[in-house]
Design an enzyme around this catalytic site. Structure first.
Site: not given
Length: 344
Positions: A53, A209, A211-213, A215, A217-218
């Site tokens: 990282y 968790p 999914a890269g945003g 989930l 709603g954006k």
């Protein structure tokens, strides 16, 4: 905050984990330390990082935070890191060989400023190094007192089974966790990976968790990403993957179902997505990755949120990836028929 044990170990960890992949890249040191402070204050104790990282900078940032933290905070933190991916240009600066892992562990200990790692994870399968060599090395880390528990990351079902069988055969320290990608849009690991972990007693530590945003709603079916989103700010980052996911009607069915449950609950969509995942079979703790303190605080509010049966069924139905005909679909039907016969 709820707590569970790391697989079959006796070590208790919070059901929400602080992921630190953004530290040193998308989140500066002050913001990273603020996230660590807020996480611990909320009752979280599992902090996950990796040597790769930001090329070790994430570990260094955590190490400086630990150095200035109170003895009580340092004692409560359960620290997890990983090794496997390239950390240099040499041919041996990668993989799960004894040579690379020994160096990787010593470098992680130095950057983190600690004498031992609570959970040391191999970041991915290595098709070159003999599995026995890797497991012997990890066992040596535990015996030397440099590592308390070992874990896996990004392993398939057959790889999990091979690791556990080899550990038993050689009487070595067996892994207690697996860190996979898992969320409402990525459920295919339920076909074999989850059953393998349940059989082996491994606790899941899901990453991505949300999914890269997706989930949160954006994203909208009517408009491509714009504005203050990762893809809106940097379209080259993953627009091809965005187009692939957005072209699937299942994606929008999941988003719609998630929005319905969230609106009925009066909470953000992200919290519902996290609550669904926290209570999946074999899950020990869900890894939260945030760029800002505001994002982290919103996700931490999911602590203690549990969905009812109707809500889970609604999300399960919308997110079912389908198992096809063979082998998963047909074999699942055979097992279901036998299960129903046994119940009757």
């Amino acid at each position: 905050m709820d707590y569970r044990t790391l697989g079959r170990s006796g070590c208790a960890v919070s059901t929400l984990t602080l992921g630190t992949m953004t530290f040193g890249s998308e989140t500066d040191e002050a913001g990273s330390h603020a996230q660590l402070d807020a996480f611990v204050e909320a009752g979280g104790n599992l902090v996950d990082t990796a040597d790769v990282y930001t090329s070790g900078i994430s570990e260094e940032i955590i190490g400086r935070w630990l150095a200035q933290a109170s003895p009580d905070v340092r004692d409560r933190v359960v620290l997890a890191t990983k090794g496997r991916f390239p950390m240099g240009e040499d041919v041996n600066d990668v993989g799960l060989s004894r040579r690379h892992l020994e160096r990787a562990l010593e470098d992680s200990l130095r950057r983190l400023g600690v004498e031992r790692i609570d959970l040391y994870q191999v970041h991915s399968w290595d098709p070159v190094t003999p599995l026995a060599e890797t497991l012997d090395t990890l066992d040596g880390f535990v015996r030397a007192g440099k590592v308390r528990y070992v874990g896996l990351s990004n392993y398939t079902g057959w790889q999990v089974q091979k690791v556990m069988a080899t550990s038993r055969e050689r009487r070595l320290q067996a892994p207690v966790t697996l860190q996979p990608q898992y969320n409402l849009l990525t459920r295919e690991l339920e076909w074999e990976v989850v059953p393998s972990c349940l059989d082996a007693g491994l606790g899941l530590l899901p990453w991505s968790p949300l999914a890269g945003g997706w989930l949160t709603g954006k994203y909208s079916q009517e408009q491509r990403p714009t504005g203050a989103t990762r893809l809106g700010e940097d379209p080259e980052r993953g627009m091809e993957a965005y187009d692939r996911r957005s072209s699937s009607q299942r994606t929008w069915d999941v988003v719609d179902a998630l929005r319905e449950v969230a609106e009925a609950r009066g909470v953000p969509m992200a919290q519902v997505a996290l609550a669904w995942l926290v209570d999946r079979p074999a899950v020990t703790s869900v890894i939260l990755g945030a760029r800002t303190l505001e994002q982290l605080s919103g996700n931490l509010a999911a602590a203690g949120l549990h969905l009812d049966e109707a809500e889970v069924n609604r999300l399960d139905s919308a997110s079912d990836p389908g198992a096809g005909e063979y082998p998963y679909g047909e074999l699942a039907l055979q097992q279901r028929d036998r299960s129903l016969s046994a119940e009757s």
